[in-house]
Design an enzyme around this catalytic site. Structure first.
Site, PDB file in Angstrom:
ATOM      1  N   ALA A  95       0.822  -1.216   0.000  1.00  0.00           N
ATOM      2  CA  ALA A  95       0.000   0.000   0.000  1.00  0.00           C
ATOM      3  C   ALA A  95       0.854   1.264   0.000  1.00  0.00           C
ATOM      4  O   ALA A  95       0.384   2.327  -0.363  1.00  0.00           O
ATOM      5  CB  ALA A  95      -0.904   0.001   1.228  1.00  0.00           C
ATOM      6  N   LYS A  96       2.119   1.148   0.424  1.00  0.00           N
ATOM      7  CA  LYS A  96       3.060   2.276   0.440  1.00  0.00           C
ATOM      8  C   LYS A  96       2.459   3.510   1.097  1.00  0.00           C
ATOM      9  O   LYS A  96       2.546   4.616   0.572  1.00  0.00           O
ATOM     10  CB  LYS A  96       3.585   2.551  -0.968  1.00  0.00           C
ATOM     11  CG  LYS A  96       4.301   1.312  -1.553  1.00  0.00           C
ATOM     12  CD  LYS A  96       4.958   1.557  -2.873  1.00  0.00           C
ATOM     13  CE  LYS A  96       5.749   0.353  -3.361  1.00  0.00           C
ATOM     14  NZ  LYS A  96       4.944  -0.813  -3.753  1.00  0.00           N
ATOM     15  N   ARG A  97       1.850   3.320   2.255  1.00  0.00           N
ATOM     16  CA  ARG A  97       1.204   4.399   2.967  1.00  0.00           C
ATOM     17  C   ARG A  97       2.183   5.174   3.851  1.00  0.00           C
ATOM     18  O   ARG A  97       3.344   4.778   4.012  1.00  0.00           O
ATOM     19  CB  ARG A  97       0.077   3.839   3.848  1.00  0.00           C
ATOM     20  CG  ARG A  97      -1.043   3.141   3.089  1.00  0.00           C
ATOM     21  CD  ARG A  97      -1.770   4.062   2.133  1.00  0.00           C
ATOM     22  NE  ARG A  97      -3.066   3.535   1.746  1.00  0.00           N
ATOM     23  CZ  ARG A  97      -3.333   2.839   0.644  1.00  0.00           C
ATOM     24  NH1 ARG A  97      -2.376   2.572  -0.226  1.00  0.00           N
ATOM     25  NH2 ARG A  97      -4.565   2.416   0.386  1.00  0.00           N
TER      26      ARG A  97
ATOM     27  N   ASP B  99       3.970   4.687  -6.549  1.00  0.00           N
ATOM     28  CA  ASP B  99       4.442   3.323  -6.781  1.00  0.00           C
ATOM     29  C   ASP B  99       5.101   3.296  -8.150  1.00  0.00           C
ATOM     30  O   ASP B  99       5.166   4.322  -8.821  1.00  0.00           O
ATOM     31  CB  ASP B  99       3.242   2.353  -6.712  1.00  0.00           C
ATOM     32  CG  ASP B  99       3.650   0.968  -6.235  1.00  0.00           C
ATOM     33  OD1 ASP B  99       4.595   0.400  -6.830  1.00  0.00           O
ATOM     34  OD2 ASP B  99       3.033   0.459  -5.289  1.00  0.00           O
TER      35      ASP B  99
END
Lengths: 272, 272
Positions: A95-97, B99
């Site tokens: 999710a790369k939050r 991303d």
């Protein structure tokens, strides 16, 4: 799941393969589009065909969010299916939050509680108080971007910051954060020679490694430079496995690709 | 929406206020919890009471994802309500995504197409090819983190990278990306003295400024150092407005807080 349990699974299955469940409706077999939930049906078929060959699954949330409510529902069904049927498999919400403290806590609740993932990927740019809320969850893991597999990694990550590359500053700084034992790191396979440097900073941490296959990374090189004494690697393949065929045999074709990688990993583990 | 249209709204409303819709079910008036969709009902009441005082709304996706499917549905209803009733208001999905290329395209589709937001916030760590997919959307805006309002901003963002702070490198580098005219930047109000430096690099870009109020930033200082010739500022307040009261009068209390900020902004605009 603890890292020890993850390592036990790796030894048992002779595999440190992670399969990326990045479902694009333009790429899946056409007959699935007639089902009520094509995304979940695709994932279920892939999981049923490959679960004995891998130790982790990693849905990337972008591919679910792009389909709105239906996508989020398919993500929920996928993680529930994994937890109900394969509780020994490590699950990663890619999710790369990352946000200010109280907001990161909400993200952590989203992925660790509402969706019961074992881990979530996060971005480091906002620093300590954007990541520590994730680390506060016991037996959950926070996988922070260090050195990514894309060309843009050279824009900032490899730039010199006070005498060393930014990604090294990120690794070193994060070791001092509260509950840092719950940290893992994303390190792209396309830069295998960097692994030796990274292992000097985080000798024992698990590294999630994208970029083998489709993005050009080499499995043997990554293992040579990146493996820790407890393996410490999760090698991810997404497109190379799940889109091995776009015909009715897509799940078997995916299993064949996964088995090919698993067998290469078995050789590495036997020679370790 | 174009930046020119946004500027026209600012002049017309004498306001550059953005209201953050960060709905926490533990903080909203208890009577709303008995409705079918408390998150949306709260947002609708806030929007109905404040839309004439602000030019932008910014739901932070964390607060919706934490409530799973119901949360995502409330986010969808909120953006649809805004687009149906207040098409002149600028909408920001505060999602801090980013991303590798094809995955960022999926995020862009999620926020620009499936949910029809005017803009989305992104993180810069993965560089050019993680942000350009967002920039490719015409009349949509990509708001990149530069200098955030939290303590963790000092972990990496203000570190020296090849002779200047990382956040300055991020600003300068991004100016060379394709369709960079669609970029805006997040700059925290808690560091007002930095705005003069930032304006040397991006004299005309819109800056989204969190941290006024709850996080301690001062409106006048931000305007003094940060305002461009076309205003170029969106000052966000979330908790300070939407949780002004937890009683039945919450919407009126929010409007009073919003009006207080709007009137301060009107003074600044009149003296410009």
């Amino acid at each position: 799941m603890t890292t020890q349990q993850l390592t036990e699974q790796i030894i048992k299955k002779k595999s440190f393969l992670c399969i990326g469940l990045d479902v694009d409706l333009n790429k899946i077999p056409q007959h699935l589009l007639q089902t009520e939930d094509p995304i979940f049906e695709f994932n279920k078929a892939i999981i049923d065909a490959t679960h004995h060959l891998c130790v982790a699954y990693k849905p990337n949330t972008a591919f679910y969010e792009a389909y709105g409510l239906k996508g989020w529902k398919a993500l929920e069904k996928t993680i529930n299916y994994l937890n109900d049927n394969h509780p020994d498999i490590f699950t990663i919400a890619d999710a790369k939050r990352g946000d200010i403290g109280n907001t990161s806590t909400m993200y952590a609740k989203a992925f660790f509680e509402d969706l019961a993932f074992d881990s979530v990927t996060v971005a480091p740019y906002m620093g300590k108080d954007s990541v520590e809320p994730f680390l506060a969850f016991k037996d959950k893991h926070t996988i922070m971007l260090a050195l990514t597999s894309n060309q843009g990694a050279f824009d900032f990550q490899t730039k010199q910051v006070e005498g060393k590359e930014l990604y090294k500053q990120v690794l070193e700084t994060s070791k001092n954060w509260k509950n840092s034992e719950n940290l893992m790191y994303v390190v792209g396979a396309t830069k295998a020679e960097y692994f030796a440097e990274i292992r000097k900073i985080v000798p024992n941490s698990f590294l999630l490694v994208p970029g083998v296959g489709a993005q050009g990374g080499n499995l043997q090189d990554v293992c040579k430079y990146g493996m820790s004494k407890n393996v410490g690697l999760l090698i991810n393949s997404s497109r190379g496995i799940i889109y091995a065929s776009s015909n009715d045999d897509f799940a078997q074709a995916a299993a064949a690709k996964a088995e090919d990688l698993q067998q290469q990993m078995e050789v590495v583990l036997n020679n370790k």
